[in-house]
Design a protein around this motif. Structure first.
Motif, PDB file in Angstrom:
ATOM      1  N   PRO A 179      -7.149   8.583   2.157  1.00 42.77           N
ATOM      2  CA  PRO A 179      -7.842   7.325   2.430  1.00 42.77           C
ATOM      3  C   PRO A 179      -7.256   5.994   2.113  1.00 42.77           C
ATOM      4  CG  PRO A 179      -9.187   9.152   1.490  1.00 42.77           C
ATOM      5  CD  PRO A 179      -7.257   9.507   1.359  1.00 42.77           C
ATOM      6  N   MET A 180      -6.294   5.881   1.164  1.00 45.56           N
ATOM      7  CA  MET A 180      -5.911   4.698   0.744  1.00 45.56           C
ATOM      8  C   MET A 180      -5.192   4.065   1.840  1.00 45.56           C
ATOM      9  SD  MET A 180      -4.859   5.382  -3.234  1.00 45.56           S
ATOM     10  CE  MET A 180      -4.391   3.514  -3.545  1.00 45.56           C
ATOM     11  N   VAL A 240       0.868  -1.197   0.012  1.00 48.82           N
ATOM     12  CA  VAL A 240      -0.107  -0.030   0.113  1.00 48.82           C
ATOM     13  C   VAL A 240       0.744   1.171  -0.179  1.00 48.82           C
ATOM     14  CG1 VAL A 240      -1.773   1.282   1.198  1.00 48.82           C
ATOM     15  CG2 VAL A 240      -1.820  -1.212   1.017  1.00 48.82           C
ATOM     16  N   ASP A 241       2.124   1.128   0.774  1.00 53.28           N
ATOM     17  CA  ASP A 241       2.840   2.543   0.737  1.00 53.28           C
ATOM     18  C   ASP A 241       3.367   2.728  -0.656  1.00 53.28           C
ATOM     19  OD1 ASP A 241       2.762   3.024   3.666  1.00 53.28           O
ATOM     20  OD2 ASP A 241       4.259   1.414   3.884  1.00 53.28           O
ATOM     21  N   ARG A 242       3.515   1.626  -1.390  1.00 50.25           N
ATOM     22  CA  ARG A 242       4.094   1.755  -2.908  1.00 50.25           C
ATOM     23  C   ARG A 242       3.086   2.315  -3.727  1.00 50.25           C
ATOM     24  NH1 ARG A 242       7.241  -2.453  -0.780  1.00 50.25           N
ATOM     25  NH2 ARG A 242       5.636  -4.007  -1.094  1.00 50.25           N
ATOM     26  N   LEU A 243       2.134   1.773  -3.641  1.00 50.94           N
ATOM     27  CA  LEU A 243       0.921   2.317  -4.129  1.00 50.94           C
ATOM     28  C   LEU A 243       0.493   3.731  -4.091  1.00 50.94           C
ATOM     29  CD1 LEU A 243      -1.765  -0.755  -3.974  1.00 50.94           C
ATOM     30  CD2 LEU A 243      -0.426  -0.078  -5.802  1.00 50.94           C
ATOM     31  N   VAL A 244       0.505   4.201  -2.706  1.00 49.31           N
ATOM     32  CA  VAL A 244       0.155   5.528  -2.563  1.00 49.31           C
ATOM     33  C   VAL A 244       1.344   6.613  -3.019  1.00 49.31           C
ATOM     34  CG1 VAL A 244       0.309   7.249  -0.419  1.00 49.31           C
ATOM     35  CG2 VAL A 244      -1.212   5.105  -0.405  1.00 49.31           C
ATOM     36  N   VAL A 245       2.652   6.023  -2.866  1.00 48.28           N
ATOM     37  CA  VAL A 245       3.664   6.666  -3.568  1.00 48.28           C
ATOM     38  C   VAL A 245       3.200   7.026  -5.056  1.00 48.28           C
ATOM     39  CG1 VAL A 245       6.218   6.764  -4.005  1.00 48.28           C
ATOM     40  CG2 VAL A 245       5.329   6.329  -1.912  1.00 48.28           C
ATOM     41  N   ALA A 246       3.162   5.959  -5.568  1.00 49.49           N
ATOM     42  CA  ALA A 246       2.937   6.025  -7.378  1.00 49.49           C
ATOM     43  C   ALA A 246       1.751   6.883  -7.387  1.00 49.49           C
ATOM     44  CB  ALA A 246       2.702   4.489  -7.758  1.00 49.49           C
ATOM     45  N   TRP A 247       0.615   6.727  -6.716  1.00 47.76           N
ATOM     46  CA  TRP A 247      -0.491   7.563  -7.023  1.00 47.76           C
ATOM     47  C   TRP A 247      -0.041   9.097  -6.797  1.00 47.76           C
ATOM     48  CZ3 TRP A 247      -4.011   6.793 -10.405  1.00 47.76           C
ATOM     49  CH2 TRP A 247      -4.353   5.638 -10.692  1.00 47.76           C
ATOM     50  N   GLN A 248       0.524   9.232  -5.617  1.00 46.07           N
ATOM     51  CA  GLN A 248       0.901  10.685  -5.352  1.00 46.07           C
ATOM     52  C   GLN A 248       1.802  11.428  -6.381  1.00 46.07           C
ATOM     53  OE1 GLN A 248       2.579  10.037  -1.417  1.00 46.07           O
ATOM     54  NE2 GLN A 248       0.977  10.858  -0.363  1.00 46.07           N
ATOM     55  N   ARG A 252      -5.289  -1.099   2.871  1.00 46.50           N
ATOM     56  CA  ARG A 252      -5.102  -1.951   3.923  1.00 46.50           C
ATOM     57  C   ARG A 252      -6.131  -2.808   4.310  1.00 46.50           C
ATOM     58  NH1 ARG A 252      -1.328   2.133   4.868  1.00 46.50           N
ATOM     59  NH2 ARG A 252       0.996   1.374   4.445  1.00 46.50           N
ATOM     60  N   ILE A 253      -7.398  -2.423   4.569  1.00 48.48           N
ATOM     61  CA  ILE A 253      -8.622  -3.057   4.836  1.00 48.48           C
ATOM     62  C   ILE A 253      -8.992  -4.258   3.705  1.00 48.48           C
ATOM     63  CG2 ILE A 253     -11.055  -2.903   5.458  1.00 48.48           C
ATOM     64  CD1 ILE A 253     -10.488  -0.662   7.065  1.00 48.48           C
ATOM     65  N   SER A 254      -8.842  -3.616   2.493  1.00 50.45           N
ATOM     66  CA  SER A 254      -9.190  -4.368   1.290  1.00 50.45           C
ATOM     67  C   SER A 254      -8.340  -5.550   1.145  1.00 50.45           C
ATOM     68  CB  SER A 254      -9.377  -3.472   0.053  1.00 50.45           C
ATOM     69  OG  SER A 254      -9.593  -4.333  -0.890  1.00 50.45           O
ATOM     70  N   HIS A 276      -6.982 -11.601   2.347  1.00 48.55           N
ATOM     71  CA  HIS A 276      -6.349 -12.785   3.397  1.00 48.55           C
ATOM     72  C   HIS A 276      -7.266 -13.306   4.289  1.00 48.55           C
ATOM     73  CE1 HIS A 276      -2.460 -11.918   1.813  1.00 48.55           C
ATOM     74  NE2 HIS A 276      -2.657 -10.489   1.951  1.00 48.55           N
ATOM     75  N   LEU A 277      -8.360 -12.698   4.759  1.00 50.69           N
ATOM     76  CA  LEU A 277      -9.230 -13.280   5.788  1.00 50.69           C
ATOM     77  C   LEU A 277     -10.006 -14.026   4.858  1.00 50.69           C
ATOM     78  CD1 LEU A 277     -10.277 -13.397   8.673  1.00 50.69           C
ATOM     79  CD2 LEU A 277     -11.627 -11.342   7.998  1.00 50.69           C
TER      80      LEU A 277
END
Length: 171
Positions: free
Chosen positions: A23-24, A5-13, A29-31, A36-37
């Protein structure tokens, strides 16, 4: 530590600096955790001959307490499915010997769905297996952190839960 998620956020930013992607940080992370659950649930239930949808019905009956029976309407409320879907689920569980349909003594036209001994054994086994898997998923969190996460998720989910009708207790 950095996660996907950190990598996704940086890419989107980088690509969309005009948008607030904060919000991501939580919801992505919940998604991802939900995936996994879901996998852990399916594995735990399969080990006991159940699908996730089977477990939802059986666990609603088990939580109802002795004599482990509910009307189809209460099962619909508790599992958030349509009455047609519930009919299909109950039919499947009857064919597996996990539930039985009984006449409702309070309503001559009504029926009650009751957990059989085989159904109780299956749901109890599946629930224990699920808890084992869930404990492994949370193994890296201490009790205080687990409580903080649970409190934060409760705060996040309460507005959504407020829109769902509360089931009444069976008589």
């Amino acid at each position: 530590m950095e996660d996907e998620v950190d990598r996704l956020v940086v890419a989107w930013q980088r690509e969309r600096p005009d948008l607030d992607v904060a919000p991501m940080q939580v919801l992505s992370r919940i998604s991802r955790l939900a995936v996994h659950l879901d996998r852990a649930r399916r594995e735990a239930f399969a080990d006991h001959g159940l699908e996730t949808s089977d477990f939802d019905v059986l666990s609603a009956l088990r939580r109802a307490g002795s004599p482990y029976q509910l009307s189809p309407g209460l099962l619909v409320q508790q599992t958030l499915v349509t009455s047609g879907t519930m009919t299909h689920r109950v039919d499947r569980l009857v064919s597996k010997g996990f539930v039985e349909r009984l006449p409702d003594p309070a309503d001559r036209r009504g029926v009650l769905v009751r957990l059989t001994d085989a159904g109780r054994s299956a749901v109890d086994g599946a629930f224990g297996a699920l808890l084992d898997r869930e404990q492994r998923l949370l193994a890296d969190l201490d009790a205080d952190t687990t409580g903080l996460v649970a409190d934060a998720l409760r705060t996040l989910s309460l507005p959504f839960d407020a829109t769902v009708p509360r089931p009444s207790r069976p008589s």
